[in-house]
Every structure is written in structure tokens, then in C-alpha cells.
Scaffold this motif. Structure first.
Motif, PDB file in Angstrom:
ATOM      1  N   GLU A 174       0.673  -1.186  -0.088  1.00 50.37           N
ATOM      2  CA  GLU A 174       0.120   0.082   0.028  1.00 50.37           C
ATOM      3  C   GLU A 174       0.893   1.316  -0.158  1.00 50.37           C
ATOM      4  OE1 GLU A 174      -3.074   0.836  -0.442  1.00 50.37           O
ATOM      5  OE2 GLU A 174      -3.372  -1.581  -1.095  1.00 50.37           O
ATOM      6  N   ALA A 175       2.054   1.150   0.686  1.00 50.82           N
ATOM      7  CA  ALA A 175       2.984   2.390   0.347  1.00 50.82           C
ATOM      8  C   ALA A 175       3.391   2.687  -0.918  1.00 50.82           C
ATOM      9  CB  ALA A 175       4.271   2.042   1.250  1.00 50.82           C
ATOM     10  N   ASP A 176       3.557   1.626  -1.770  1.00 48.43           N
ATOM     11  CA  ASP A 176       3.855   1.592  -3.243  1.00 48.43           C
ATOM     12  C   ASP A 176       2.817   2.334  -3.883  1.00 48.43           C
ATOM     13  OD1 ASP A 176       6.306   0.675  -2.699  1.00 48.43           O
ATOM     14  OD2 ASP A 176       5.925  -1.351  -3.487  1.00 48.43           O
ATOM     15  N   ASN A 177       1.360   1.761  -3.441  1.00 45.38           N
ATOM     16  CA  ASN A 177       0.283   2.330  -4.245  1.00 45.38           C
ATOM     17  C   ASN A 177       0.082   3.620  -3.890  1.00 45.38           C
ATOM     18  OD1 ASN A 177      -0.322  -0.169  -5.225  1.00 45.38           O
ATOM     19  ND2 ASN A 177      -1.999  -0.880  -3.601  1.00 45.38           N
ATOM     20  N   LEU A 178       0.352   4.161  -2.708  1.00 42.53           N
ATOM     21  CA  LEU A 178       0.201   5.573  -2.424  1.00 42.53           C
ATOM     22  C   LEU A 178       1.325   6.393  -3.398  1.00 42.53           C
ATOM     23  CD1 LEU A 178      -0.389   8.050  -0.546  1.00 42.53           C
ATOM     24  CD2 LEU A 178       1.738   7.425   0.680  1.00 42.53           C
ATOM     25  N   CYS A 190      -4.211   4.921   4.910  1.00 43.98           N
ATOM     26  CA  CYS A 190      -4.544   4.482   6.140  1.00 43.98           C
ATOM     27  C   CYS A 190      -5.723   3.324   6.041  1.00 43.98           C
ATOM     28  CB  CYS A 190      -4.954   5.476   7.400  1.00 43.98           C
ATOM     29  SG  CYS A 190      -3.435   6.603   7.620  1.00 43.98           S
ATOM     30  N   GLY A 191      -6.735   3.908   5.433  1.00 44.62           N
ATOM     31  CA  GLY A 191      -7.931   2.783   5.245  1.00 44.62           C
ATOM     32  C   GLY A 191      -7.569   1.496   4.428  1.00 44.62           C
ATOM     33  N   ASN A 192      -6.659   1.912   3.487  1.00 45.09           N
ATOM     34  CA  ASN A 192      -6.167   0.892   2.402  1.00 45.09           C
ATOM     35  C   ASN A 192      -5.420  -0.198   3.267  1.00 45.09           C
ATOM     36  OD1 ASN A 192      -7.822   1.914   0.338  1.00 45.09           O
ATOM     37  ND2 ASN A 192      -6.062   2.858  -0.528  1.00 45.09           N
ATOM     38  N   GLN A 195      11.874   2.209   3.271  1.00 46.57           N
ATOM     39  CA  GLN A 195      11.313   1.201   3.964  1.00 46.57           C
ATOM     40  C   GLN A 195      10.876   1.268   5.388  1.00 46.57           C
ATOM     41  OE1 GLN A 195       9.655  -1.189   1.674  1.00 46.57           O
ATOM     42  NE2 GLN A 195      10.980  -0.019  -0.038  1.00 46.57           N
ATOM     43  N   GLU A 196      10.062   0.350   5.949  1.00 42.07           N
ATOM     44  CA  GLU A 196       9.975   0.343   7.241  1.00 42.07           C
ATOM     45  C   GLU A 196      11.013   0.259   8.088  1.00 42.07           C
ATOM     46  OE1 GLU A 196       6.872  -2.307   8.574  1.00 42.07           O
ATOM     47  OE2 GLU A 196       5.349  -1.065   7.713  1.00 42.07           O
ATOM     48  N   SER A 197      11.989  -0.442   7.590  1.00 36.46           N
ATOM     49  CA  SER A 197      13.302  -0.932   8.208  1.00 36.46           C
ATOM     50  C   SER A 197      14.170   0.391   8.206  1.00 36.46           C
ATOM     51  CB  SER A 197      13.898  -2.049   7.331  1.00 36.46           C
ATOM     52  OG  SER A 197      14.266  -1.429   6.111  1.00 36.46           O
ATOM     53  N   MET A 249       6.213   6.347   8.110  1.00 34.05           N
ATOM     54  CA  MET A 249       6.177   5.777   6.824  1.00 34.05           C
ATOM     55  C   MET A 249       5.704   6.351   5.790  1.00 34.05           C
ATOM     56  SD  MET A 249       7.653   3.320   5.176  1.00 34.05           S
ATOM     57  CE  MET A 249       7.575   2.275   3.584  1.00 34.05           C
ATOM     58  N   LEU A 250       4.355   6.772   6.183  1.00 36.51           N
ATOM     59  CA  LEU A 250       3.465   7.869   4.995  1.00 36.51           C
ATOM     60  C   LEU A 250       4.079   8.976   4.976  1.00 36.51           C
ATOM     61  CD1 LEU A 250       0.992   8.455   3.611  1.00 36.51           C
ATOM     62  CD2 LEU A 250      -0.117   8.871   6.219  1.00 36.51           C
ATOM     63  N   LEU A 251       4.576   9.653   5.897  1.00 31.76           N
ATOM     64  CA  LEU A 251       5.314  10.976   5.785  1.00 31.76           C
ATOM     65  C   LEU A 251       6.599  10.694   5.120  1.00 31.76           C
ATOM     66  CD1 LEU A 251       5.408  13.983   6.435  1.00 31.76           C
ATOM     67  CD2 LEU A 251       6.496  13.413   8.706  1.00 31.76           C
ATOM     68  N   ALA A 252       7.237   9.783   5.450  1.00 29.60           N
ATOM     69  CA  ALA A 252       8.662   9.535   4.639  1.00 29.60           C
ATOM     70  C   ALA A 252       8.465   9.336   3.155  1.00 29.60           C
ATOM     71  CB  ALA A 252       9.462   8.486   5.029  1.00 29.60           C
ATOM     72  N   ARG A 253       7.547   8.577   2.717  1.00 27.92           N
ATOM     73  CA  ARG A 253       7.224   8.434   1.275  1.00 27.92           C
ATOM     74  C   ARG A 253       6.937   9.589   0.603  1.00 27.92           C
ATOM     75  NH1 ARG A 253       6.567   3.220  -1.330  1.00 27.92           N
ATOM     76  NH2 ARG A 253       8.068   1.836  -0.177  1.00 27.92           N
ATOM     77  N   LEU A 254       5.926  10.594   1.288  1.00 28.35           N
ATOM     78  CA  LEU A 254       5.506  11.795   0.761  1.00 28.35           C
ATOM     79  C   LEU A 254       6.693  12.806   0.444  1.00 28.35           C
ATOM     80  CD1 LEU A 254       2.000  12.328   2.522  1.00 28.35           C
ATOM     81  CD2 LEU A 254       2.468  11.510   0.266  1.00 28.35           C
TER      82      LEU A 254
END
Length: 532
Positions: free
Chosen positions: A175-179, A203-205, A384-386, A481-486
Motif C-alpha cells: 500500500e505504500a507503493d500504491n500511495l 490508512c484505510g487501504n 522502507q519500514e526498516s 512511513m506515510l510521511l517519509a514516502r511523501l
């Protein structure tokens, strides 16, 4: 013969004989009563005082201010406490309703929930929590009883354990990739991104993926979907309906409605909120329950054999005594709804506020992106989460948003199960203790310049240790994770000036206007996912 009446002296003597013992008994009883009353007054005078109390109305207490004040209830509470110069107070309600005890001081909150945790471990009942939890069959919303202990054990051992978190890693990563795919497609089309939509639906996904194994579900029984994504990966109509219902349910769990403080009014929909709660719950469960019913059927028929997601885990749990299913279908359905609510609001709200703060402060944005590039490497791979353990500044940004911009003004309420002395004050049995996330995070006795967004206040030394604790660390990792990808994948330009104003809502502290900005790629083209 004339009657032989007693003489006056004889009457007087007889009366005296009767009256003396009676008077002595009455005198003795009076002395005992006076001594008892004196002891009670002395004992009462030795009791700690109640917390400071604002002026109230006869008989009805502060109900008019709580229910009908021009400001949202939490703002009235904080204004009153500021006027009284206190970090704890007691708000009276009519007889038959509880007293409310708001707390703004972290030291008092710690004393209440650590030293006196047994006294404040319970939850009050409310119309909203009763509806969403299916009559309190879940692990969080219900009063502490055997049902709560059963479900709590299931959650801690089977659902939120570190091992289970690792097991679900790939679903979160997908889902992080989908974002990124969604934002990149919007970017390539020259379109802006509503970051409230992006964060909430990410978050919902993620939670749907972990619970049900898929973001999209074709339900052959109802022929309904959880929404086919749009061509750019955005949420479909059923996904939108699902997320909106979840936020509505969260909003009214403990909405301080008339019937929550006057329980004898429950079921009458006096203020219209009860109908809203029931409709939200109906929508959530109409979308989720057929999936769960189908999954139960598949396991019972032997059609399904591999555990792939959290619903599989819940369905396949067995009782240690008789080997029968541990959870009823009703328990699974209501717990699934509670899990969806548990992780959708805090991360999405924190990231939207963080992005607004960072776009307004390019110097802070530069620090965050520099750290990501240094830890992950520029144009080498996606974060990544790691990597989260090394992203100290990015985590500090999220923590600062949790501090300054909580999604709701109060934590879920606690109810005192006995008279308890906290911070030198007597908290009466049955009081609703409200820990103010808004007040705790902005208390000037605790935080320097509390209204300033300053991530570095959470960095204690050059090694980047973070000091602000969060009761549930998955919110921090989820949000980071969400913030870091954005931040890693895009630069962001606002449509215009960003007003960092809170919504004037009774219950929520979202940005008054959803954050909309134009993204621009900042990585090599081959790093962006091509499909979702």
C-alpha cells in the motif's frame, strides 16, 4: 360509690416516675447523636477537597455550558480552566449524571493512570460506543469485565504482537507503493493532490489489506465492491463511503451528547446524534460483514486452508477447552470495525498537519528530506519500514504533530470505580476523567513556546534519541512511513497560502481546510511504481 380518683399529688408523683427515665433516655440519645454528627463533620473536614469547580446552575450543574455553549465543549472547558488557573477541575452535571474531571497536566495524568490505574481502568458507557462495539463485545470500548478480558487477551496475543506486525509487513509495503503510484499519476497529469484524501485512504487501504487481505472485495452475495480504484489509483466510491463512515463513527463514540450524561434519555435521539451513529455503524458493517460471513463459511466448509490476514486469524482461533471457535461471528465483526477505527484517524491527521507545517517552513522540510536522502540514499530505492529507526528527525516531526495537533481534543474517557485522591483532590466514584490531549500538548508549564511547531524539541542529543513517548508506537511507525514516502518522492508547492487553522468543530481538530498541493517528482523515474 364515688369513683376513687387519685389526688393531684399522686398524679404528679406518677408522672414524675414516668418522665424521668424518658427524659434521661432522650438526653442520652441526643448526646450520642451530637457526638456522631461531630465525628462525621470531623471526618469530612479531613477529606481532601474536590477539584476546583466553575460556577454552576442549581440542580442542573454545568449542563447548559457543556451542551449549548457557543464554543465547542472542549474549548469552553479549557477557557474555564485557564480562568481558574488550574490543570484539573470538576464539572458538575444534573443528579443522575456523572461529574466530569478534565486534566491538563502530564504529572496528574501519570498519577491517575499509573499510580491509580486500577481505579481509572474502566470506561464509561455511551450510546456511540455501545452501538459501534455491538453491545461491548470488543477489546477497547467496553467496560472491564470478563468479555473485555477475553477480547483483550486475543488482541494482545494474536493481533498486535510484534510477530504479527512483521508477518503483515508486505501488505503495508504494497500500500505504500500504491500511495506513491497515486500521487505520481496525479503529478504526471498536472493535477493537485488533496493530502487529506491521500492520507486517510492510505490508512484505510493498509488496514483493509491487513484485515481482509485485499483493498478491493467483490462480494458475490451482494455484488458490491469496496470500490474499484480510479484509473490513477485513487479511492473508489465504496472506499470513500467506508472511510467517511469510519470517521463519523469515531467522531460520535463519546460525543458528549445529552444522553451520554443523562442515560435515561438514551434511545430518544434527543440531539439527533444517535441516528448519525447508527447510520455510520450500519454503513461500516454493511461493507465489512458480508466479507466476514463469507470467510467464516469458507473455513467451516474446508474451502479455505491458509491463514492470510487478520480475519483468518480471528476466525480460526479455537477455545482451549472444547476446541470450538473461540469467537462468535458477532465478536469478529465488531472487533474488525474497532480495528479499522483504531488506526485510521491519528496517522492521517498527523501527516496532513505535518505536511502543512513543513510546506509553510521550507527549512524544516529541507532537514527532513536531507535525512531521508542520507539514510536511504538518493535515487537508490524507496524508503522502507526498516529505515524508520534511523529517521529520527522525520519521527520527531510526526511526534510534534501528535503533540500540537491531536485529532480529537480528549483521549477516550476513563471512569473512576471508587473515590480516589489524585493530586491532593478527591475524585468521586463514577467521575468521567478526560485527559486533554489538546491541553497536555500545549501546557506552557511543560512545553517551551508550546504553540510553535518545533520537531527538535523531541531530539535529546546528537544521536537523535526521541523522548516523547506515545502509548501505542504503531501510530508513530505507521505515520512515519506515510510521511517519509511523501517527502522522499516529491517536492510540494501549495495552491496558495496555507492557513494553519483548526476546524471549528465540536469534536475534531482537523485543518479547517483540507491541505491541497502540487507534487513534483524528486527521484529518478525508474523508482516510481508503474502499477497499483
Amino acid at each position: 360509690m364515688a369513683p376513687n380518683y387519685p389526688s393531684g399529688d399522686q398524679v404528679s408523683a406518677a408522672g414524675a416516675t414516668v418522665t424521668k427515665p424518658f427524659l434521661l433516655s432522650l438526653l442520652a440519645a441526643s448526646i450520642v447523636l451530637l457526638i456522631t454528627l461531630k465525628r462525621k463533620r470531623t471526618a469530612a473536614s479531613k477529606l481532601p477537597p474536590l477539584p476546583p469547580t466553575p460556577p454552576s446552575w442549581p440542580l442542573i450543574g454545568n449542563l447548559p455550558e457543556v451542551m449549548f455553549h457557543s464554543k465547542p465543549m472542549f474549548r469552553w472547558v479549557h477557557d474555564v480552566m485557564k480562568e481558574m488557573n488550574t490543570d484539573i477541575c470538576l464539572i458538575r452535571l444534573p443528579a443522575g449524571g456523572p461529574t466530569i474531571v478534565p486534566v491538563l497536566d502530564p504529572a496528574i495524568a501519570r498519577e491517575m493512570l499509573r499510580k491509580h490505574d486500577a481505579s481509572f481502568a474502566d470506561r464509561p458507557t455511551s450510546f456511540g460506543s455501545h452501538v459501534i462495539s455491538g453491545g461491548y463485545v470488543t477489546a477497547v470500548l467496553g467496560p472491564h469485565n470478563d468479555q473485555w478480558r477475553k477480547m483483550r487477551k486475543v488482541m494482545t496475543s494474536e493481533i498486535v504482537s510484534p510477530a504479527r506486525h512483521r508477518w503483515l509487513h508486505d501488505k503495508r509495503a504494497e500500500e505504500a507503493d500504491n500511495l506513491v503510484f497515486y500521487v505520481h499519476r496525479r503529478c504526471m497529469a498536472g493535477k493537485s493532490v488533496d493530502l487529506r484524501v491521500a492520507t486517510r485512504h492510505f490508512c484505510g487501504n493498509v488496514m483493509r489489506k491487513m484485515l481482509f487481505g485485499r483493498r478491493v472485495f467483490l462480494l458475490t452475495i451482494l455484488n458490491r465492491f469496496f470500490g474499484e480504484p480510479t484509473s490513477d489509483g485513487g479511492p473508489g466510491p465504496m472506499e470513500v463511503e467506508h472511510v467517511e463512515a469510519l470517521f463519523t463513527g469515531l467522531k460520535y463514540l463519546y460525543y458528549s451528547g445529552v444522553s451520554d450524561y443523562l442515560p435515561w434519555l438514551r434511545g430518544w435521539n434527543v440531539d439527533g446524534k444517535e441516528k448519525i451513529v447508527k447510520e455510520a455503524d450500519k454503513t461500516i458493517k454493511a461493507l465489512q460483514n458480508p466479507i466476514i460471513d463469507e470467510r467464516i463459511r469458507q473455513w467451516r466448509s474446508g474451502e479455505r486452508k491458509e491463514i492470510d490476514d487478520l480475519i483468518d486469524v480471528l476466525v480460526t482461533l479455537k477455545d482451549d477447552v472444547d476446541g470450538k471457535p473461540l469467537l462468535t461471528p458477532q465478536e469478529i465483526k465488531c472487533q474488525a470495525a474497532e480495528l479499522m477505527m483504531a488506526v485510521i484517524d491519528n496517522p492521517s491527521n498527523a501527516v496532513e498537519w505535518t505536511m502543512a507545517e513543513l510546506i509553510n517552513r521550507p527549512d524544516l522540510m529541507a532537514k527532513a528530506t536531507e535525512e531521508i536522502d542520507r539514510v536511504v540514499g538518493k535515487d537508490s530505492r524507496l524508503v522502507q519500514e526498516s529505515d524508520i529507526g534511523s529517521l529520527h528527525y522525520v519521527k520527531a516531526c510526526v511526534r510534534e504533530s501528535f503533540r500540537l495537533h491531536p485529532v480529537f481534543p480528549f483521549n477516550m474517557p476513563h471512569v473512576s470505580t471508587r473515590d480516589t485522591v489524585v493530586a491532593g483532590y478527591l475524585i468521586p466514584k463514577g467521575s468521567h476523567a478526560l485527559l486533554s490531549r489538546y491541553g497536555l500538548g500545549r501546557n506552557p508549564k511543560v512545553w517551551t513556546d508550546p504553540l510553535r511547531f518545533d520537531p527538535e524539541r523531541h531530539l535529546v542529543d546528537d544521536r537523535g534519541g526521541v523522548t516523547l513517548t506515545e502509548h501505542d508506537l504503531r501510530f508513530i511507525s505507521f505515520s512515519t512511513m506515510l510521511l517519509a514516502r511523501l517527502l522522499q518522492c516529491f517536492t510540494w508547492a501549495p495552491l496558495g497560502p496555507i492557513e494553519l487553522a483548526e476546524a471549528e468543530d465540536i469534536y475534531e481538530l482537523f485543518l479547517a481546510t483540507p491541505l491541497v498541493a502540487f507534487p513534483k517528482p524528486r527521484l529518478a523515474p525508474y523508482l516510481y511504481p508503474e502499477t497499483n
